[in-house]
Design a protein around this motif. Structure first.
Motif, PDB file in Angstrom:
ATOM      1  N   SER A   1       0.856  -1.182   0.000  1.00 45.00           N
ATOM      2  CA  SER A   1       0.000   0.000   0.000  1.00 45.00           C
ATOM      3  C   SER A   1       0.890   1.229   0.000  1.00 45.00           C
ATOM      4  N   ALA A   2       0.459   2.253  -0.716  1.00 44.13           N
ATOM      5  CA  ALA A   2       1.262   3.470  -0.811  1.00 44.13           C
ATOM      6  C   ALA A   2       0.367   4.651  -1.138  1.00 44.13           C
ATOM      7  N   VAL A   3       0.846   5.824  -0.842  1.00 43.66           N
ATOM      8  CA  VAL A   3       0.218   7.049  -1.317  1.00 43.66           C
ATOM      9  C   VAL A   3       1.031   7.476  -2.534  1.00 43.66           C
ATOM     10  N   ILE A   4       0.369   7.536  -3.682  1.00 45.22           N
ATOM     11  CA  ILE A   4       1.029   7.821  -4.953  1.00 45.22           C
ATOM     12  C   ILE A   4       0.407   9.088  -5.527  1.00 45.22           C
ATOM     13  N   SER A   5       1.196  10.113  -5.665  1.00 41.36           N
ATOM     14  CA  SER A   5       0.704  11.410  -6.148  1.00 41.36           C
ATOM     15  C   SER A   5      -0.507  11.876  -5.344  1.00 41.36           C
ATOM     16  N   GLY A   6      -0.460  11.635  -4.048  1.00 43.51           N
ATOM     17  CA  GLY A   6      -1.523  12.080  -3.148  1.00 43.51           C
ATOM     18  C   GLY A   6      -2.752  11.203  -3.131  1.00 43.51           C
ATOM     19  N   GLU A   7      -2.722  10.052  -3.800  1.00 42.18           N
ATOM     20  CA  GLU A   7      -3.876   9.159  -3.873  1.00 42.18           C
ATOM     21  C   GLU A   7      -3.541   7.803  -3.285  1.00 42.18           C
ATOM     22  N   GLU A   8      -4.565   7.143  -2.731  1.00 44.79           N
ATOM     23  CA  GLU A   8      -4.380   5.780  -2.229  1.00 44.79           C
ATOM     24  C   GLU A   8      -4.004   4.881  -3.390  1.00 44.79           C
ATOM     25  N   GLY A   9      -3.124   3.923  -3.121  1.00 43.89           N
ATOM     26  CA  GLY A   9      -2.752   3.036  -4.202  1.00 43.89           C
ATOM     27  C   GLY A   9      -1.931   1.856  -3.752  1.00 43.89           C
ATOM     28  N   ILE A  10      -1.457   1.128  -4.735  1.00 43.31           N
ATOM     29  CA  ILE A  10      -0.606  -0.034  -4.526  1.00 43.31           C
ATOM     30  C   ILE A  10       0.607   0.145  -5.427  1.00 43.31           C
ATOM     31  N   LEU A  11       1.787  -0.001  -4.843  1.00 41.96           N
ATOM     32  CA  LEU A  11       3.030   0.111  -5.586  1.00 41.96           C
ATOM     33  C   LEU A  11       3.612  -1.284  -5.772  1.00 41.96           C
ATOM     34  N   PHE A  12       3.989  -1.611  -6.994  1.00 36.54           N
ATOM     35  CA  PHE A  12       4.583  -2.899  -7.334  1.00 36.54           C
ATOM     36  C   PHE A  12       6.065  -2.676  -7.601  1.00 36.54           C
ATOM     37  N   THR A  13       6.919  -3.480  -6.954  1.00 37.80           N
ATOM     38  CA  THR A  13       8.363  -3.326  -7.115  1.00 37.80           C
ATOM     39  C   THR A  13       9.025  -4.671  -7.386  1.00 37.80           C
ATOM     40  N   MET A  14      10.188  -4.605  -8.017  1.00 31.83           N
ATOM     41  CA  MET A  14      11.043  -5.776  -8.216  1.00 31.83           C
ATOM     42  C   MET A  14      12.480  -5.308  -8.030  1.00 31.83           C
ATOM     43  N   GLY A  15      13.197  -5.972  -7.146  1.00 27.86           N
ATOM     44  CA  GLY A  15      14.593  -5.636  -6.926  1.00 27.86           C
ATOM     45  C   GLY A  15      14.801  -4.186  -6.515  1.00 27.86           C
ATOM     46  N   GLY A  16      13.844  -3.636  -5.778  1.00 31.19           N
ATOM     47  CA  GLY A  16      13.962  -2.262  -5.320  1.00 31.19           C
ATOM     48  C   GLY A  16      13.585  -1.205  -6.344  1.00 31.19           C
ATOM     49  N   CYS A  17      13.090  -1.627  -7.514  1.00 32.31           N
ATOM     50  CA  CYS A  17      12.680  -0.688  -8.561  1.00 32.31           C
ATOM     51  C   CYS A  17      11.174  -0.762  -8.769  1.00 32.31           C
ATOM     52  N   SER A  18      10.546   0.375  -8.977  1.00 30.34           N
ATOM     53  CA  SER A  18       9.106   0.413  -9.256  1.00 30.34           C
ATOM     54  C   SER A  18       8.835  -0.165 -10.638  1.00 30.34           C
ATOM     55  N   VAL A  19       7.852  -1.063 -10.718  1.00 34.97           N
ATOM     56  CA  VAL A  19       7.467  -1.631 -12.009  1.00 34.97           C
ATOM     57  C   VAL A  19       5.997  -1.379 -12.325  1.00 34.97           C
ATOM     58  N   GLY A  20       5.250  -0.856 -11.365  1.00 39.16           N
ATOM     59  CA  GLY A  20       3.851  -0.556 -11.599  1.00 39.16           C
ATOM     60  C   GLY A  20       3.240   0.170 -10.422  1.00 39.16           C
ATOM     61  N   ALA A  21       2.189   0.931 -10.720  1.00 40.00           N
ATOM     62  CA  ALA A  21       1.458   1.629  -9.679  1.00 40.00           C
ATOM     63  C   ALA A  21      -0.020   1.597 -10.037  1.00 40.00           C
ATOM     64  N   LEU A  22      -0.836   1.347  -9.048  1.00 42.19           N
ATOM     65  CA  LEU A  22      -2.282   1.346  -9.208  1.00 42.19           C
ATOM     66  C   LEU A  22      -2.842   2.355  -8.228  1.00 42.19           C
ATOM     67  N   THR A  23      -3.603   3.316  -8.725  1.00 37.90           N
ATOM     68  CA  THR A  23      -4.318   4.237  -7.853  1.00 37.90           C
ATOM     69  C   THR A  23      -5.800   4.091  -8.143  1.00 37.90           C
ATOM     70  N   TYR A  24      -6.607   4.492  -7.174  1.00 41.00           N
ATOM     71  CA  TYR A  24      -8.048   4.301  -7.305  1.00 41.00           C
ATOM     72  C   TYR A  24      -8.790   5.339  -6.480  1.00 41.00           C
ATOM     73  N   ASP A  25     -10.029   5.561  -6.847  1.00 40.11           N
ATOM     74  CA  ASP A  25     -10.921   6.444  -6.111  1.00 40.11           C
ATOM     75  C   ASP A  25     -12.001   5.587  -5.480  1.00 40.11           C
ATOM     76  N   ILE A  26     -12.340   5.898  -4.246  1.00 37.72           N
ATOM     77  CA  ILE A  26     -13.424   5.199  -3.568  1.00 37.72           C
ATOM     78  C   ILE A  26     -14.459   6.235  -3.139  1.00 37.72           C
ATOM     79  N   ALA A  27     -15.709   5.974  -3.456  1.00 38.25           N
ATOM     80  CA  ALA A  27     -16.821   6.830  -3.043  1.00 38.25           C
ATOM     81  C   ALA A  27     -17.972   5.933  -2.629  1.00 38.25           C
ATOM     82  N   ASP A  28     -18.582   6.254  -1.524  1.00 40.82           N
ATOM     83  CA  ASP A  28     -19.700   5.458  -1.006  1.00 40.82           C
ATOM     84  C   ASP A  28     -19.319   3.989  -0.856  1.00 40.82           C
ATOM     85  N   GLY A  29     -18.054   3.732  -0.477  1.00 41.22           N
ATOM     86  CA  GLY A  29     -17.595   2.380  -0.239  1.00 41.22           C
ATOM     87  C   GLY A  29     -17.343   1.551  -1.484  1.00 41.22           C
ATOM     88  N   ARG A  30     -17.352   2.191  -2.656  1.00 42.15           N
ATOM     89  CA  ARG A  30     -17.142   1.464  -3.910  1.00 42.15           C
ATOM     90  C   ARG A  30     -16.007   2.089  -4.702  1.00 42.15           C
TER      91      ARG A  30
END
Length: 90
Positions: free
Chosen positions: A44-73
């Motif tokens: 779990s990470a805060v990415i550009s001020g948004e909740e998200g998930i950071l994916f890494t390999m060997g200490g390097c970022s390989v992907g980032a997922l950010t998302y918006d949640i409203a009304d629990g969805r």
């Protein structure tokens, strides 16, 4: 709901945003079915001020997922896999 992905022409990603719950729901199983490379970690990470998930390999970022949640969805998903835009996240 809308899902965006950005591979920058260097990593495979959807070419256009997907709009609507049904198209996103049909696309996600294909994304999730791909085998996770050995050694990939996610946290779990805060990415550009948004909740998200950071994916890494060997200490390097390989992907980032950010998302918006409203009304629990989840409302929107943003997948960043363009290596040029991942520098500095780890």
């Amino acid at each position: 709901m809308t899902a965006w992905s950005d591979g920058g022409g260097k990593v495979t990603a959807a070419r256009r945003p997907l709009h609507g719950t049904d198209p996103v729901a049909r696309w996600m199983p294909g994304v999730l079915a791909k085998p996770e490379p050995l050694g990939m970690a996610r946290e779990s990470a805060v990415i550009s001020g948004e909740e998200g998930i950071l994916f890494t390999m060997g200490g390097c970022s390989v992907g980032a997922l950010t998302y918006d949640i409203a009304d629990g969805r989840i409302q929107n998903l943003r997948f960043q896999v363009n290596p040029d835009k991942l520098t500095g996240l780890v």
